[in-house]
Design an enzyme around this catalytic site. Structure first.
Site, PDB file in Angstrom:
ATOM      1  CG  ASP A 187      35.493 -13.406 -29.772  1.00 16.33           C
ATOM      2  OD1 ASP A 187      36.674 -13.783 -29.813  1.00 16.33           O
ATOM      3  OD2 ASP A 187      34.928 -13.033 -28.733  1.00 16.33           O
ATOM      4  CG  PHE A 188      32.263 -17.433 -35.574  1.00 14.78           C
ATOM      5  CD1 PHE A 188      32.376 -17.567 -36.947  1.00 14.78           C
ATOM      6  CD2 PHE A 188      31.088 -17.857 -34.960  1.00 14.78           C
ATOM      7  CE1 PHE A 188      31.336 -18.090 -37.703  1.00 14.78           C
ATOM      8  CE2 PHE A 188      30.055 -18.385 -35.698  1.00 14.78           C
ATOM      9  CZ  PHE A 188      30.176 -18.509 -37.081  1.00 14.78           C
TER      10      PHE A 188
END
Length: 301
Positions: free
Chosen positions: A67-68
């Site tokens: 995830d970012f």
């Protein structure tokens, strides 16, 4: 670990066929938008311009996603053959991954298995988020398993927090974040699944980190352990006071554990004739062949 820039990419494993990088938090793997000034793809191009492959859209074959907001170990294949061997490991669930997290509250059980089924949320305003089975608007929930081990209890900015080791045994989208939130122990700094009232906007990052990765390909065992970012010397807001399980012993256990046995049928695109129950659809085969040709990923949502 300082914030990400194009110049400060950290490499924790390198061979002829693979790199494992220590991805910064709040950095996308790749992006099609000009607004993303720092992405992992740009960091790799800056550091290793000679390794970029013009036959791929982004220049590099990312073996999986983070995830970012999540930092830590991420594997990059440097050629098509290596990409194919890594893909086979992921498809057969032979990859070992372990994460560190700071979660809200003091988790009382020192070890547990979290088994909430996870599906996509259809609730208005919750697009691209996941949910557990039984909650309103949870579509197509699938079995999901996470092992949780408590490392330390302490305080983060004065609030009770636990440091935990998380090992996903399945690979659902946002699995660790959803499972922790379902336990009422959301990850500190998680704006999507954390506590409301703007509380999670205060930490400078989401406190989830990919600590350990092992990909046992046929040619080599890609193994990397990244530094622990959740220590008081790096973040003065974190103040541990009770040790429950020492992290170094758990890392040793991960390193000496046997690799999981394959849990699916024949390798993708295998010329061997599978049993009827194992036959892949034409669409799946086409997707697999396309993946083997390029293997690029869409940006994180």
């Amino acid at each position: 670990m300082e914030p990400g820039s194009v110049e400060n990419l950290s490499i924790v494993y390198r061979s002829r066929d693979f790199l494992v990088v220590n991805k910064h938090w709040d950095v996308r793997i790749d992006s099609k938008t000009w607004r993303e000034t720092v992405t992992l793809q740009k960091q790799l191009r800056h550091r290793f311009p000679e390794l970029a492959d013009p036959d791929t859209y982004y220049g590099f074959r990312f073996c999986h996603q983070l995830d970012f907001s999540t930092s830590g170990a991420l594997c990059v294949a440097l050629n098509k053959a290596a990409a194919g061997s890594a893909y086979k490991c992921f498809k057969e669930r032979r990859v070992t991954k372990a994460y560190l997290a700071l979660v809200r509250g003091h988790v009382q059980e020192s070890r547990m298995t979290i088994s909430y089924a996870i599906g996509k949320s259809s609730v208005e305003g919750r697009a691209h988020t996941m949910c557990i089975e039984g909650t309103p608007g949870c579509e197509n929930p699938k079995p999901s398993l996470t092992e949780l081990i408590v490392l330390e209890h302490g305080l983060y900015a004065g609030d009770p927090v636990s440091k935990v080791l998380l090992q996903p045994l399945t690979g659902r989208t946002h699995q660790l974040r959803v499972h922790c939130s379902a336990l009422s122990h959301p990850v500190v700094g998680d704006l999507t699944y954390g506590q409301g009232g703007g509380r999670e906007e205060q930490p400078f990052r989401m406190m989830l980190h990919a600590l350990y990765l092992r990909v046992p390909t046929g040619a080599e065992c890609v193994e990397a352990c990244t530094p622990d970012p959740f220590v008081p010397t790096l973040d003065a807001c974190w103040s541990p006071h009770t040790l429950v399980h020492p992290l170094n012993k758990l890392i040793q256990a991960l390193q000496t554990a046997p690799d999981p046995e394959p849990t699916v049928g024949p390798p993708p695109c295998s010329p061997a004739a599978p049993r009827p129950a194992d036959l892949e659809t034409e669409a799946q085969r086409t997707s697999c062949l396309q993946w083997l040709l390029e293997w690029t990923m869409e940006p994180d949502s």
